[in-house]
Write an enzyme that holds these catalytic residues in place. Structure first.
Site, mmCIF file in Angstrom:
data_model
loop_
_atom_site.group_PDB
_atom_site.id
_atom_site.type_symbol
_atom_site.label_atom_id
_atom_site.label_comp_id
_atom_site.label_asym_id
_atom_site.label_seq_id
_atom_site.Cartn_x
_atom_site.Cartn_y
_atom_site.Cartn_z
ATOM 1 N N HIS A 153 4.851 6.444 11.055
ATOM 2 C CA HIS A 153 6.148 5.769 10.969
ATOM 3 C C HIS A 153 7.326 6.745 11.038
ATOM 4 C CE1 HIS A 153 5.251 1.604 10.384
ATOM 5 N NE2 HIS A 153 4.576 1.765 9.263
ATOM 6 N N GLY A 201 0.833 -1.195 0.000
ATOM 7 C CA GLY A 201 0.000 0.000 0.000
ATOM 8 C C GLY A 201 0.869 1.247 0.000
ATOM 9 N N GLU A 211 1.594 5.965 7.346
ATOM 10 C CA GLU A 211 2.995 6.167 6.979
ATOM 11 C C GLU A 211 3.601 7.348 7.729
ATOM 12 O OE1 GLU A 211 4.249 3.757 5.399
ATOM 13 O OE2 GLU A 211 2.272 2.914 4.965
ATOM 14 N N GLU A 241 4.690 -1.348 13.006
ATOM 15 C CA GLU A 241 3.480 -1.553 12.213
ATOM 16 C C GLU A 241 2.205 -1.525 13.041
ATOM 17 O OE1 GLU A 241 3.510 -1.104 9.266
ATOM 18 O OE2 GLU A 241 5.530 -1.533 8.611
#
Length: 834
Positions: A303, A265, A300, A322
């Site tokens: 992250h 993704g 994202e 994650e």
């Protein structure tokens, strides 16, 4: 073990002997547009300290041409994956010159030629261990360093990396771009992209910090790039995380690039996040699709702190990034953007993934045992992402949101630019919350399996909440129970009762209600069962529940009961037909439509399947006709109708009519929907190669060419399916997307009569393909071509005869076998369940 498959133990020993300081990577991509050119020049210079005389660098490419240590020429000792170094001790500068290979599998440096304009596009994708396909490196997350990239590329291209360019030197037809050094990062999150991408610029400012933003995609897709919304979500996310984490965004700029033929993704490369082009809508899109894209953008972005700033030491603790990103992405979407239904979408889609994964025989704890890289590759799964995020939501309920975020802030402050394990995180959360979390961790993070919760009544009418956790001890659940009453023809919430459940059986005081919904608000991770009265209530009145999260939990409960064989597939489908047309949340609707189609193919008994397929086509057609013109629901039902029409051709005339221009009022007939409809006709024998070619001529794009491959392979004759079979295994020119399309065509329409003859070949081929192809492509073949036989005999025989097969391959086969066994088990139970 293959030298390419690094183990945890050997990389731990290497980390103990190496202190990596700086890495300089020089890439010559000037020849990328030349299709005959298979590789590119790569030179890596690594500065490090060594306490042992021997070590190795990782590199997979076409050649290693020269190795020097401290300027001294060394013999090249390279086995295709490892470059051996000796005579070390103290500080060294090692330079490796070689040729890396352009990829068509999405691993390493992927090269794509756009059929629309002939332009060439490059991007890198490394996780977990493919940076070694572009540069010589220490391929493990706990050897961080500052990276400096120098890239030669054609003039006029955008050239990007984790940092902004420090110098750009023009040449004749080329440019040389040297980027500023990065802060310390791991090799797998370094990144390069190059090509004539279209770019939209923006900016985010906060206090004394100003971050440049970029959104990029291929030039031929630029008209479809919803950059304004992407930038808006990006700014909202940066605002949210800056407050939540109290640590300024550390990576200098924030580019987001949408790339072709992407395997994931998205990927959290700091300063240069890569996304699949599937998030660019060529035509009509639902708000659920945009919500999913927003969730991924925020995942994202989380992250940048969880994973990039602080990185797990080894892949055992993959969840440290994650699970947190999955939780934070959903939390931020609900709290900071217009997509306030994010938790409802999570409950009915992401958790479905987790529940399925957690019931496989290969399930694992969230904190997993990952002995090597092949195992790491397969652990990017529903446990690491969705179960981990679900358990974090339970942790928030356990310690409180304030303490949770305070623990995160302490974690970043203590471990910025470092590597951590579970204990490091627990230390900070315990300090912030004042609670002991080791026992909680053992129950939730260090055990596997999903609990089931339901209510029972004893002989005296007292209610007991039952927790079935299988072979593990009961887990502690903090949850809410919703009581709903039928009022004026609809279900209305009376109250929510908060409970803590720690035992296998817990006496509870829960009053009677028409619907008792365990785990209302979705605070814990468990499959919840509806009692008989509640089941009858939702069968009649599900669509009258006004709260979308509650409806999502009900849909989830019904689906889990169906796939566990406790609710008959036919009754589940009856409920879907009755209430899905009135489902106002398009994300819940879309997930339910996918589950209904799956139930027909996998859980309905053979004798009833044709009838159910016919009924489903009629149901989707009726709902399409009844949907509001131009609505997201109308588009969702149109897609479901197209998909259903590939299994039953009773409405082929209606499919043809839509393609011919006679569509329901308001329905946008874009290229993607046209391909769905045409492929349905091809699968049922109502469209030929000439019609498919004509459609491709009107959509001569990358997506159109991929769709053509699938449609051609879907035609229902034995020779076509045989050709697709051979191409999937043997055509090495197929890219990752084209391989997927070939496999989908081979399996189209559930036509076992056309493909059952290949079952034995499957088991003969899979070990060879695992040894010969990259894990990315081999995995697609092993999973995509697994035969849907009427027994597990063939797969059981393979497993018995191949006990020595690579562990990652056996895991894929074991998981596929379990899915098949579930199908057979649920179908066998159908006559006896209600």
């Amino acid at each position: 073990m293959s030298s390419a498959n690094l183990s945890r133990d050997e990389t731990a020993r290497r980390a103990a002997s190496i202190t990596l300081r700086e890495v300089r990577v020089e890439l010559d991509l000037a020849g990328a547009p030349e299709r005959a050119r298979t590789g590119f020049s790569t030179t890596t210079t690594l500065t490090f300290d060594a306490t042992e005389a021997e070590t190795w660098l990782d590199f997979i490419g076409e050649s290693v041409d020269r190795v020097t240590v401290d300027g001294e020429e060394r013999e090249v000792r390279w086995d295709g994956a490892r470059i051996l170094l000796d005579g070390l001790g103290g500080s060294h500068v090692v330079r490796v010159e070689g040729v890396a290979a352009y990829s068509r599998s999405g691993e390493g440096m992927h090269r794509f030629h756009d059929p629309v304009d002939g332009e060439t596009y490059l991007y890198t994708q490394y996780e977990p261990a493919d940076s070694r396909r572009v540069m010589a490196c220490f391929e493990q997350p706990d050897l961080k360093a500052s990276y400096t990239f120098r890239v030669v590329a054609p003039a006029g291209w955008h050239v990007l990396s984790n940092q902004s360019p420090a110098h750009v030197t023009p040449g004749i037809g080329v440019q040389t771009v040297e980027f500023a050094p990065t802060l310390p990062i791991s090799s797998f999150i370094t990144s390069v992209a190059a090509g004539p991408y279209a770019r939209i610029d923006g900016e985010w400012s906060r206090d004394d910090q100003s971050i440049s933003l970029g959104v990029l995609c291929r030039a031929s897709l630029a008209e479809h790039l919803e950059a304004d919304e992407i930038l808006e979500v990006t700014r909202q996310g940066l605002d949210f995380f800056s407050d939540a984490f109290a640590y300024p965004y550390p990576w200098g700029k924030y580019d987001q690039i949408f790339v072709p033929e992407y395997n994931l993704g998205a990927m959290e490369n700091p300063g240069l996040v890569t996304f699949t082009e599937a998030y660019i809508n060529r035509g009509a899109a639902t708000d659920a699709q945009r919500g999913a894209r927003a969730n991924t953008i925020l995942h994202e972005m989380a992250h940048m702190w969880f994973g990039d700033l602080v990185t797990m030491r080894w892949w055992d603790d993959l969840w440290l990034k994650e699970s947190f990103a999955d939780y934070m992405g959903t939390h931020a979407a609900a709290a900071a953007t217009r997509f306030t239904d994010a938790w409802a979408r999570f409950a009915n889609s992401r958790k479905t993934w987790a529940y399925r994964q957690d019931q496989l025989p290969t399930t694992h704890p969230i904190v997993a045992d990952i002995p090597d890289l092949e195992a790491a590759k397969l652990n990017f799964d529903g446990i690491t992402y969705a179960k981990g995020a679900s358990v974090l939501k339970q942790l928030v309920a356990f310690v409180g949101e304030d303490a949770f975020f305070e623990g995160a802030r302490r974690y970043f402050a203590a471990h910025a630019f470092g590597n951590t394990t579970l204990d490091d995180l627990l230390d900070e959360l315990e300090a912030a919350s004042g609670q002991t979390l080791r026992e909680w961790s053992r129950s939730w993070l260090e055990t596997s399996g999903v609990s089931a919760l339901w209510l029972e009544e004893d002989a005296e009418g007292r209610r007991v909440l039952v927790q079935d956790s299988g072979d593990i001890a009961p887990r502690p659940h903090r949850l809410r129970v919703g009581l709903y009453d039928l009022v004026d023809g609809g279900l209305a919430l009376r109250e929510r009762i908060e409970l803590t459940v720690e035992q296998e059986r817990t006496d509870v005081e829960i009053p009677d209600a028409d619907l008792v919904l365990l785990n209302d608000d979705d605070l814990t991770y468990a499959k919840v069962r509806l009692d008989e009265r509640s089941l009858d209530t939702v069968a009649a009145s599900l669509s009258t529940v006004s709260d979308e999260l509650a409806r999502g939990l009900i849909w989830s409960s019904l689906w889990n009961a169906t796939r566990d064989g406790e609710l008959s597939a036919t009754r589940y489908l009856d409920i879907v037909r009755a209430h899905a047309p009135a489902e106002p949340n398009v994300a819940l609707l879309s997930a339910t439509l996918i589950n209904a189609a799956f139930a027909i193919t996998h859980y309905v008994v053979d004798d009833e399947r044709a009838e159910q397929r016919r009924s489903w086509v009629d149901s989707t057609w009726a709902a399409l006709q009844g949907a509001d013109p131009g609505s997201d629901a109308q588009l969702s039902w149109a897609r479901a109708f197209a998909t259903a029409s590939a299994f039953d051709d009773s409405r082929a005339d209606d499919v043809r009519a839509i393609l011919g221009g006679d569509a329901p009022q308001g329905l946008p007939i874009d290229a993607d929907l046209r391909w769905l409809l045409l492929t349905a006709l091809a699968t049922t024998g109502h469209a030929d190669a000439e019609q498919i070619a004509a459609e491709r001529a009107s959509d001569d794009t990358a997506a159109g060419r991929t769709a053509e491959i699938r449609a051609l392979a879907s035609r229902p004759d034995a020779s076509t399916r045989a050709a697709a079979w051979e191409a999937a295994w043997n055509d090495l020119s197929l890219s990752n997307d084209h391989l997927d399309a070939t496999i989908a065509g081979f399996r189209a329409g559930g036509r076992r009569d056309l493909i059952a003859g290949f079952d034995a070949q499957y088991f003969e081929r899979i070990r060879g393909v695992w040894a010969e192809r990259s894990i990315e492509l081999a995995q697609r073949l092993v999973l995509g071509l697994f035969p849907a036989t009427d027994s597990t005999d063939a797969v059981d025989a393979w497993l018995e005869q191949n006990a020595d097969a690579p562990g990652a391959l056996r895991r894929l086969v074991i998981e596929s076998r379990d899915d098949l066994a579930r199908d057979l088990r649920v179908r066998a139970a159908q006559p006896s369940i209600s």
